[in-house]
Write a protein that holds these residues in place. Structure first.
Motif, PDB file in Angstrom:
ATOM      1  N   HIS A 110       0.843  -1.597   0.073  1.00 46.72           N
ATOM      2  CA  HIS A 110       0.300  -0.031  -0.320  1.00 46.72           C
ATOM      3  C   HIS A 110       1.222   1.630  -0.090  1.00 46.72           C
ATOM      4  N   ASP A 111       1.789   1.447   0.942  1.00 43.94           N
ATOM      5  CA  ASP A 111       3.031   2.378   0.721  1.00 43.94           C
ATOM      6  C   ASP A 111       3.606   1.861   1.570  1.00 43.94           C
ATOM      7  N   PRO A 112       4.802   1.781   0.613  1.00 42.10           N
ATOM      8  CA  PRO A 112       6.451   0.907   0.735  1.00 42.10           C
ATOM      9  C   PRO A 112       7.023   1.903   1.193  1.00 42.10           C
ATOM     10  N   ALA A 113       6.933   3.249   0.713  1.00 45.11           N
ATOM     11  CA  ALA A 113       7.883   3.893   1.343  1.00 45.11           C
ATOM     12  C   ALA A 113       7.985   4.099   2.764  1.00 45.11           C
ATOM     13  N   ASP A 114       6.384   4.296   3.373  1.00 48.59           N
ATOM     14  CA  ASP A 114       6.331   4.707   4.671  1.00 48.59           C
ATOM     15  C   ASP A 114       6.447   3.011   4.865  1.00 48.59           C
ATOM     16  N   ALA A 115       6.444   2.335   4.667  1.00 44.23           N
ATOM     17  CA  ALA A 115       6.203   0.384   5.163  1.00 44.23           C
ATOM     18  C   ALA A 115       8.414   0.321   5.230  1.00 44.23           C
ATOM     19  N   LEU A 116       9.026   0.593   4.770  1.00 50.34           N
ATOM     20  CA  LEU A 116      10.264   1.599   4.955  1.00 50.34           C
ATOM     21  C   LEU A 116      11.138   1.611   5.499  1.00 50.34           C
ATOM     22  N   GLY A 117      10.072   2.721   6.635  1.00 50.85           N
ATOM     23  CA  GLY A 117      10.572   3.074   8.021  1.00 50.85           C
ATOM     24  C   GLY A 117      10.233   2.260   8.830  1.00 50.85           C
ATOM     25  N   SER A 118       9.194   0.724   8.752  1.00 50.97           N
ATOM     26  CA  SER A 118       8.526   0.212  10.018  1.00 50.97           C
ATOM     27  C   SER A 118       9.688  -0.993   9.595  1.00 50.97           C
ATOM     28  N   MET A 119      10.765  -1.968   9.401  1.00 51.32           N
ATOM     29  CA  MET A 119      11.145  -2.485   9.972  1.00 51.32           C
ATOM     30  C   MET A 119      10.862  -3.153  10.991  1.00 51.32           C
ATOM     31  N   MET A 120      10.567  -2.286  11.877  1.00 52.15           N
ATOM     32  CA  MET A 120      11.038  -2.910  13.518  1.00 52.15           C
ATOM     33  C   MET A 120       9.562  -4.044  12.903  1.00 52.15           C
ATOM     34  N   MET A 121       8.795  -3.410  12.702  1.00 50.06           N
ATOM     35  CA  MET A 121       7.699  -4.092  12.663  1.00 50.06           C
ATOM     36  C   MET A 121       7.381  -5.612  11.835  1.00 50.06           C
ATOM     37  N   ILE A 122       8.194  -4.961  10.723  1.00 51.19           N
ATOM     38  CA  ILE A 122       8.494  -6.396   9.792  1.00 51.19           C
ATOM     39  C   ILE A 122       9.715  -8.042  10.197  1.00 51.19           C
ATOM     40  N   SER A 123      10.433  -6.605  11.032  1.00 51.52           N
ATOM     41  CA  SER A 123      10.620  -8.356  11.876  1.00 51.52           C
ATOM     42  C   SER A 123      10.353  -8.969  12.769  1.00 51.52           C
ATOM     43  N   GLY A 124       9.290  -8.052  13.901  1.00 49.59           N
ATOM     44  CA  GLY A 124       8.348  -8.530  14.518  1.00 49.59           C
ATOM     45  C   GLY A 124       7.603  -9.760  13.624  1.00 49.59           C
TER      46      GLY A 124
END
Length: 110
Positions: free
Chosen positions: A78-92
Motif C-alpha cells: 500500500h505504501d512501500p516508502a512508509d513501510a520502509l521506515g517500519s522495519m521493526m514491525m516487519i522483523s516482529g
C-alpha cells in the motif's frame, strides 16, 4: 553445467552495483519485492488450507497464517516508502510468523 552459477554471479554483481549507486531506491525495491512475495505466499497458504480441509486438525491455523501473511503483504504494498521506515514491525512479524509455523508443524505431526 556452470552457466547457472555464472548467471547468478552476474545478477548478484548487478544487484550489488544497484544498491551501491541507488541505496534509497534499493530499499524501496526490496520492500515491494517482499510485499509481493508475502501476498503470493499467503494466497498459497490459504489454498493449501482449503485443500487440507478436514484431514488435518491444524489446517485452520494454516488458513489464518495465510490470511495474515497476505494482509501484511498488502499493507507493505500500500505504501512501500512508509513501510520502509517500519522495519521493526516487519522483523516482529517475522518472529511471530516463525513461531506460528513451529506451532503449525507441531499440529501436523500429531
Amino acid at each position: 553445467h556452470g552457466w547457472p552459477h555464472v548467471l547468478v554471479g552476474m545478477l548478484s554483481m548487478a544487484a550489488s552495483a544497484f544498491v551501491i549507486f541507488y541505496p534509497a531506491m534499493a530499499g524501496l525495491v526490496l520492500t515491494v519485492t517482499i510485499a509481493i512475495w508475502l501476498m503470493a505466499k499467503g494466497v498459497a497458504q490459504v489454498l493449501l488450507a482449503f485443500r487440507f480441509g478436514g484431514t488435518h486438525q491444524g489446517a485452520w491455523l494454516l488458513g489464518v497464517l495465510g490470511i495474515t501473511t497476505a494482509g501484511f503483504g498488502a499493507f507493505l504494498a500500500h505504501d512501500p516508502a512508509d513501510a520502509l521506515g517500519s522495519m521493526m514491525m516487519i522483523s516482529g512479524f517475522a518472529v511471530v510468523l516463525g513461531l506460528s509455523f513451529v506451532a503449525l508443524g507441531w499440529w501436523f505431526e500429531r
